[in-house]
Scaffold this motif. Sequence first.
Motif, short mmCIF file in Angstrom:
data_model
loop_
_atom_site.label_atom_id
_atom_site.label_comp_id
_atom_site.label_asym_id
_atom_site.label_seq_id
_atom_site.Cartn_x
_atom_site.Cartn_y
_atom_site.Cartn_z
N ALA A 10 0.83 -1.21 0.00
CA ALA A 10 0.00 0.00 0.00
C ALA A 10 0.86 1.25 0.00
N LEU A 11 1.96 1.22 0.77
CA LEU A 11 2.86 2.36 0.86
C LEU A 11 3.54 2.59 -0.48
N ARG A 12 3.98 1.49 -1.11
CA ARG A 12 4.65 1.60 -2.40
C ARG A 12 3.71 2.16 -3.45
N THR A 13 2.47 1.69 -3.44
CA THR A 13 1.49 2.17 -4.40
C THR A 13 1.23 3.66 -4.24
N LYS A 14 1.22 4.10 -3.00
CA LYS A 14 0.97 5.50 -2.73
C LYS A 14 2.13 6.37 -3.17
N GLN A 15 3.36 5.87 -2.98
CA GLN A 15 4.54 6.68 -3.24
C GLN A 15 4.98 6.66 -4.70
N GLY A 16 4.71 5.61 -5.40
CA GLY A 16 5.21 5.53 -6.76
C GLY A 16 4.46 4.55 -7.62
N PRO A 17 4.88 4.44 -8.89
CA PRO A 17 4.19 3.55 -9.84
C PRO A 17 4.50 2.09 -9.59
N ASP A 18 3.66 1.20 -10.16
CA ASP A 18 3.86 -0.24 -9.95
C ASP A 18 4.14 -0.99 -11.25
N GLY A 19 4.24 -0.26 -12.37
CA GLY A 19 4.56 -0.89 -13.64
C GLY A 19 3.36 -1.13 -14.53
N SER A 20 2.16 -0.87 -14.03
CA SER A 20 0.95 -1.10 -14.83
C SER A 20 0.46 0.17 -15.54
N GLU A 21 1.11 1.30 -15.30
CA GLU A 21 0.64 2.58 -15.82
C GLU A 21 0.82 2.70 -17.34
N THR A 22 -0.10 3.41 -17.96
CA THR A 22 0.01 3.74 -19.38
C THR A 22 0.10 5.25 -19.53
N MET A 23 1.00 5.69 -20.38
CA MET A 23 1.18 7.09 -20.77
C MET A 23 1.72 7.99 -19.65
N PHE A 244 5.01 2.00 -19.99
CA PHE A 244 6.37 2.53 -20.01
C PHE A 244 7.35 1.42 -20.37
N PRO A 245 8.44 1.75 -21.10
CA PRO A 245 9.38 0.73 -21.54
C PRO A 245 10.11 0.00 -20.42
N ASP A 246 10.16 0.62 -19.24
CA ASP A 246 10.85 -0.01 -18.10
C ASP A 246 9.85 -0.62 -17.12
N ALA A 247 8.64 -0.91 -17.58
CA ALA A 247 7.59 -1.41 -16.69
C ALA A 247 7.97 -2.73 -16.04
N ASP A 248 8.57 -3.65 -16.82
CA ASP A 248 8.96 -4.96 -16.27
C ASP A 248 10.03 -4.79 -15.20
N LEU A 249 11.01 -3.93 -15.46
CA LEU A 249 12.07 -3.68 -14.48
C LEU A 249 11.51 -3.05 -13.21
N LEU A 250 10.56 -2.14 -13.38
CA LEU A 250 9.94 -1.49 -12.23
C LEU A 250 9.19 -2.49 -11.37
N ARG A 251 8.48 -3.42 -12.02
CA ARG A 251 7.76 -4.45 -11.26
C ARG A 251 8.74 -5.33 -10.48
#
Length: 262
Positions: A10-23, A244-251
């Motif tokens: 929950a904290l991570r989701t609040k502070q930053g992206p999780d790799g599922s975002e578009t645009m 985003f192109p780094d979505a897999d790395l972010l996850r």
Amino acid sequence: MVKNLTTAKALRTKQGPDGSETMKRRVPKDPSLRPKVFEFDPKKAYTLEQLSEIGAIALRWNQIEAQLDFVGSFILFAKTPIWLRISIEKELSTNSKITLLKESLSHSTLLNSDARSCIEDCFAQIQKARGYRNAIVHHHIYDHKNGIGAFVDHSSSAYQILVSIDALKALYATLGILQEELRVIDLLFRIEMDAQRPGRWNKVTGTFEALSAAELTNDIIPPHITRLRALQRSRRECYRLPKFPDADLLREINERNTSSPS
């Protein structure tokens, strides 16, 4: 342990992206996601095709805003005095205009719930697209190799926006479909507000006779709703906005941080 993982997630989701975002997304905190090389000259950072798409998106958005203003003009014919509220504000934002249109739509008598749902879907996507357009037009060059720009919104929140050629083309195509949807909605508002009611010429009396409410709801409006649905299917299926192109790395980074003991 489960509680700790849930709290961490929950904290991570609040502070930053999780790799599922578009645009568009919040700025990732992990330093490994920062670019190794920076370029601040737009003509060196971006291709001519990217710069062309950015300009085209800005101009297409201007057309959408003008179309929204035109649809909004039919509020003057509304069966409820919503239009009186327009005089309170000197200048209405795009979101305020859409809010007024949605409120006017809620009082509709010819447009059923299915029609209203289709129209509201278009309005919701226009508001989302507005956020993308604002971010693109006002962004700063960040990771030019991956097509990621930096943007700070009106609330001083930091975001990243995709400006890769694929992302820009997809957004431009989406805006084009939304504009086509607005043209259909424009006609539906004219019918609903009685600003331009279809009718027929009576050869016997030599006069124009407006169609009845039953004829409008049964024969005239349904084909336009079918057209609107077809446009929205095309928008959803053909013009998917990319991740985003780094979505897999972010996850991977997020999963690693979540599984680490706190």
